[in-house]
Design a protein around this motif. Structure first.
Motif, short mmCIF file in Angstrom:
data_model
loop_
_atom_site.label_atom_id
_atom_site.label_comp_id
_atom_site.label_asym_id
_atom_site.label_seq_id
_atom_site.Cartn_x
_atom_site.Cartn_y
_atom_site.Cartn_z
N ALA A 66 -27.74 2.81 10.12
CA ALA A 66 -26.43 2.65 9.82
C ALA A 66 -25.76 1.26 9.89
O ALA A 66 -24.61 1.23 9.77
CB ALA A 66 -25.68 3.83 10.06
N LYS A 67 -26.57 0.34 10.63
CA LYS A 67 -25.94 -0.84 10.90
C LYS A 67 -25.04 -0.62 11.80
O LYS A 67 -23.96 -1.87 11.87
CB LYS A 67 -25.66 -1.70 9.71
N LEU A 68 -24.99 0.29 12.86
CA LEU A 68 -23.48 0.60 13.55
C LEU A 68 -24.22 0.02 15.16
O LEU A 68 -25.04 0.76 15.42
CB LEU A 68 -23.30 1.97 13.45
N ARG A 122 -20.34 2.93 5.58
CA ARG A 122 -20.28 1.39 5.92
C ARG A 122 -20.54 0.41 4.96
O ARG A 122 -20.77 -0.82 5.03
CB ARG A 122 -20.98 1.37 7.27
N GLY A 123 -21.16 1.04 3.64
CA GLY A 123 -21.54 0.30 2.62
C GLY A 123 -22.93 -0.03 2.53
O GLY A 123 -23.28 -1.05 2.02
N PHE A 124 -23.87 0.57 3.30
CA PHE A 124 -25.43 0.25 3.28
C PHE A 124 -26.13 1.51 2.77
O PHE A 124 -25.64 2.72 2.85
CB PHE A 124 -25.70 0.02 4.82
N GLU A 125 -27.20 1.09 2.22
CA GLU A 125 -28.18 2.34 1.95
C GLU A 125 -28.87 2.77 3.26
O GLU A 125 -29.33 1.79 4.09
CB GLU A 125 -29.36 1.56 0.89
N PRO A 126 -28.88 3.95 3.32
CA PRO A 126 -29.34 4.59 4.76
C PRO A 126 -30.78 4.22 4.82
O PRO A 126 -31.67 4.41 3.97
CB PRO A 126 -29.40 6.13 4.44
#
Length: 349
Positions: free
Chosen positions: A233-235, A332-336
């Motif tokens: 998730a790039k979080l 968040r605008g990402f492909e999981p």
């Protein structure tokens, strides 16, 4: 949505069931000999090592062996072990190395070390890789190729390490049957998780950094959840034990603080429940994951897991995270679970 990611999650029950069915017949005799070698004083230490999820999945095995054995049991990140402290691997070491591919840069360095351990047990995805060929006992989970963030290879490695420990400590009776039963529980939980994970993602929000907390075996779940959330998730996340969280990071808790807390089992659970209450009292939010439900409130969202035999709860603990990273990534605008800056197998150091 990544169809590959969901497909790999769905494969987990079958992988675990097969592992339970074949483990004893395939590796039981060799591991029983290692168990006997402990009684002969053949080893002066045990070292477990891995990278990423493989390292986190070794944490329960490290604790179990530390409780059961009278010799030192060490858990090393493979990069630090091979670059900073390779002298700790002695000719009388039992080395347990866990790696999805068996081909990472760190494992390549380990297999080329000048000192050969007394015995090497590898846990990898297949039997045909550099680490498995170097090992004396090569446990292969046969989880199959994994194209996205680690799900099935993590749980398969976790269960394989559990079964290795059961055989090394003379407690293998019934362990394989427990794993086969666990596979059915995992299948049921996978059906239930998507809706609960959506609720958890809304409770946490989609932008605040997350703190993952767990004690004992459940620290593995906290660490793996942090890794998976960052990767899928790039979080930004961090993982801490409950004790470490109280030594400083507690100062972060206020309105806007978000956490995932693994309640765990045993004597430490009341401490973790108290910590959840403290986070809520200070204005933070928590998703509390465990086998006995916490009281739900505006700030605490419980996710209740079924009871399973000792040492296997961590397989269930990671399942909510495998699903809640999906809405987090999409928001968040990402492909999981898709890789942007890295690749599946990290060959460089």
């Amino acid at each position: 949505m990544s169809d590959a990611y969901l497909a790999e999650i769905a494969e987990q029950p079958g992988i675990l069931d097969r592992l339970g069915q074949v483990f004893g017949a395939t590796w039981g005799k060799a591991l029983a000999q290692v168990h006997a070698d402990f009684g002969l004083g053949s080893f002066d230490r045990v070292i477990l090592t891995g990278m990423g999820g493989s390292l986190h999945g070794a944490h329960p095995a490290h604790l179990a062996l530390s409780r059961a054995l009278s010799i030192p049991v060490l858990l090393w990140e493979a990069g630090e072990l091979t670059q900073q402290a390779l002298n700790t691997v002695t000719p009388r070491t039992l080395l347990i190395a866990i790696s999805q591919s068996g081909e990472s840069g760190e494992m390549d360095r380990l297999t080329k070390a000048a000192t050969r351990p007394a015995c090497v047990i590898s846990i990898t995805n297949s039997a045909d890789n550099a680490l498995a060929r170097w090992a004396d006992i090569a446990v292969a989970t046969h989880a199959g190729p994994e194209r996205t963030a680690s799900t099935k290879t993590y749980t398969a490695g976790l269960v394989a390490a559990h079964l290795v420990v059961a055989h090394l400590t003379g407690k293998s009776q019934g362990a394989a049957a427990d794993v086969c039963a666990l596979s059915r529980t995992v299948a049921d939980l996978i059906k239930r998780m998507p809706s609960e994970a959506e609720t958890a993602a809304r409770h946490l929000g989609y932008t605040a950094p997350l703190t993952m907390i767990g004690r004992g075996d459940s620290y593995a779940s906290a660490a793996m959840t942090a890794l998976l959330t960052e990767e899928a998730a790039k979080l930004p996340c961090e993982a801490l034990t409950g004790g470490q969280f109280r030594h400083g990071p507690l100062e972060l808790v206020r309105d806007g603080f978000r956490s995932v807390v693994y309640l765990g089992e045993g004597a430490a659970r009341p401490l973790t429940e108290t910590l959840v209450g403290r986070i809520a009292a200070l204005g933070g939010r928590a998703v509390a994951i465990g086998t006995h439900p916490c009281t739900a409130s505006a700030t605490v969202l419980p996710i209740t897991l079924p009871q399973v035999p000792a040492g296997l709860l961590q397989v269930l603990e990671i399942l909510p995270a495998q699903f809640f990273v999906i809405p987090l990534a999409i928001a968040r605008g990402f492909e999981p679970a898709a890789f942007l800056n890295a690749q599946k197998i990290t060959t460089g150091e």
